[in-house]
Design a protein around this motif. Structure first.
Motif, PDB file in Angstrom:
ATOM      1  N   GLN A  17       0.806  -1.212   0.000  1.00 24.05           N
ATOM      2  CA  GLN A  17       0.000   0.000   0.000  1.00 24.05           C
ATOM      3  C   GLN A  17       0.846   1.272   0.000  1.00 24.05           C
ATOM      4  O   GLN A  17       0.325   2.356  -0.209  1.00 24.05           O
ATOM      5  CB  GLN A  17      -0.904   0.019   1.239  1.00 24.05           C
ATOM      6  CG  GLN A  17      -1.820  -1.202   1.349  1.00 24.05           C
ATOM      7  CD  GLN A  17      -2.664  -1.161   2.608  1.00 24.05           C
ATOM      8  OE1 GLN A  17      -3.551  -0.322   2.750  1.00 24.05           O
ATOM      9  NE2 GLN A  17      -2.391  -2.052   3.548  1.00 24.05           N
ATOM     10  N   ASN A  18       2.154   1.127   0.266  1.00 27.90           N
ATOM     11  CA  ASN A  18       3.031   2.283   0.391  1.00 27.90           C
ATOM     12  C   ASN A  18       3.989   2.395  -0.799  1.00 27.90           C
ATOM     13  O   ASN A  18       4.549   1.387  -1.239  1.00 27.90           O
ATOM     14  CB  ASN A  18       3.847   2.193   1.682  1.00 27.90           C
ATOM     15  CG  ASN A  18       2.974   2.301   2.913  1.00 27.90           C
ATOM     16  OD1 ASN A  18       2.500   3.373   3.247  1.00 27.90           O
ATOM     17  ND2 ASN A  18       2.742   1.178   3.577  1.00 27.90           N
ATOM     18  N   ASP A 111      -3.778  -3.134   8.259  1.00 28.21           N
ATOM     19  CA  ASP A 111      -4.697  -2.424   7.365  1.00 28.21           C
ATOM     20  C   ASP A 111      -5.199  -1.135   8.004  1.00 28.21           C
ATOM     21  O   ASP A 111      -5.414  -0.131   7.310  1.00 28.21           O
ATOM     22  CB  ASP A 111      -5.888  -3.318   7.009  1.00 28.21           C
ATOM     23  CG  ASP A 111      -5.517  -4.437   6.043  1.00 28.21           C
ATOM     24  OD1 ASP A 111      -4.425  -4.363   5.450  1.00 28.21           O
ATOM     25  OD2 ASP A 111      -6.314  -5.381   5.909  1.00 28.21           O
ATOM     26  N   ASN A 114      -2.408   1.253   7.349  1.00 29.28           N
ATOM     27  CA  ASN A 114      -1.801   1.185   6.013  1.00 29.28           C
ATOM     28  C   ASN A 114      -0.342   0.736   6.061  1.00 29.28           C
ATOM     29  O   ASN A 114       0.547   1.338   5.450  1.00 29.28           O
ATOM     30  CB  ASN A 114      -1.908   2.542   5.303  1.00 29.28           C
ATOM     31  CG  ASN A 114      -3.342   2.955   5.065  1.00 29.28           C
ATOM     32  OD1 ASN A 114      -4.171   2.153   4.642  1.00 29.28           O
ATOM     33  ND2 ASN A 114      -3.666   4.208   5.372  1.00 29.28           N
TER      34      ASN A 114
END
Length: 348
Positions: A17-18, A111, A114
């Motif tokens: 996600q990063n 989650d 993140n």
């Protein structure tokens, strides 16, 4: 299934996600990229029988907590958590489904903030479950907050309330003791019916749900970090409260070469915590000072931020920093003064 089969099953649908995660699980190393910020790294090891008891924490909650206690360390440096690696030593009593439960909790915690799972290791254990997690984060050099920055006249603040996690542990330990005492009594009497009924034993947690939540579903206070930024407040020193308020405050004072005055009446304590302490004939202030596992934030701010702190939700001003020569003082509700002692959790 083997090690690589287990890793693949637990991580096959993890998607980074990063932007800083260039490559995660699947090779000899994860590849991370931080061009314009400082990299923060923290590691925690959790040992069965020392840090957790599988009698009363399920593997999903354990996965959540294992991630959150590491994420909390990054927030305590005023950073942003980005990645974690997860290493475990497992005995043969754990099934693949058990590990999937652990990863469910781990991934829910990640989650929420993140955070990417980018690697780790698995091996065998003959002594119980061992968990080691490394969390990687980032922060601009000028934003990082250390323990050694507290200055004379700074205000001492904490988020949330204290002592509830410790009271939750005492509650769980009490019910565990009650259960095993009943089992032992039934075995002594050879009462098979009683033993069968005890297989459906229900502990008495009525009215104490908040205490259990604080012990079993640890929350990292990234929301407080965000509020501080929005209020344009940069703490001068900060820690998360893992070992107890007294121990953490003494760390800040020692590394900053300062003293402190903390006011008992200002320490935030939840009603359920106070009720449980009374029920167990324990001093609630002692529990709040020394219990640990709250994972709230303890921080100091310049005195000029007083009005901003007073207006901030879920943050309490509990004292102020003094000269080192004045010592570390707890002012009681009846205005007596005592030397503050670091009596929090010590794992060794």
């Amino acid at each position: 299934m083997g090690e690589f089969g287990l890793i693949d099953r637990l991580t096959k649908d993890i998607k980074p996600q990063n932007d800083s995660t260039k490559y995660g699980v699947g090779d000899d190393c994860a590849v991370l990229h931080y061009p314009d910020s400082e990299v923060l790294v923290t590691t925690d090891m959790l040992m069965e029988g020392v840090h957790f008891d599988l009698t009363y924490i399920d593997l999903e909650h354990l996965g959540w907590k294992s991630a959150m206690v590491n994420i909390s360390d990054i927030f305590a440096m005023n950073g942003i958590p980005r990645q974690i690696t997860v290493s475990m030593a497992l005995s043969k009593r754990f099934t693949v489904e058990d590990m999937e439960q652990f990863y469910n909790g781990l991934r829910m915690a990640c989650d929420k903030w993140n955070v990417d799972i980018v690697g780790g290791d698995t091996t065998s254990s003959y002594t119980g479950l061992a968990i080691s997690i490394t969390c990687i984060g980032e922060a601009r050099k000028e934003d990082i907050v250390y323990r050694n920055g507290a200055k004379e006249t700074d205000l001492i603040c904490v988020s949330g309330d204290l002592g509830a996690a410790y009271m939750g542990l005492q509650l769980l330990e009490r019910e565990k003791t009650v259960y095993y005492a009943q089992v032992d009594e039934a075995k002594k009497k050879g009462d098979k019916k009683a033993l069968e009924e005890l297989s459906h034993f229900q502990p008495d947690f009525a009215g104490k749900e908040y205490l259990l939540q604080r012990q079993l579903k640890t929350e990292a206070r990234g929301d407080i970090i965000q509020r501080l930024r929005e209020a344009n407040i940069r703490p001068t020193a900060m820690m998360d409260i893992s070992d107890g308020l007294s121990s953490e405050l003494m760390h800040i004072c020692k590394q900053s070469h300062v003293g402190c005055r903390v006011f008992e009446k200002q320490i935030p304590i939840d009603y359920q915590t106070a009720v449980m302490a009374e029920e167990l004939n324990m001093n609630v202030t002692t529990c709040a000072l020394n219990g640990g596992e709250d994972y709230e934030l303890l921080f100091t701010v310049p005195i000029g931020d007083h009005e901003k702190i007073e207006a901030m939700e879920d943050v309490k001003l509990i004292g102020h920093i003094t000269k080192e020569s004045l010592g570390h003082i707890l002012v009681t509700r009846d205005d007596q003064e005592f030397e503050l002692k670091a009596q929090g959790w010590n794992p060794l």
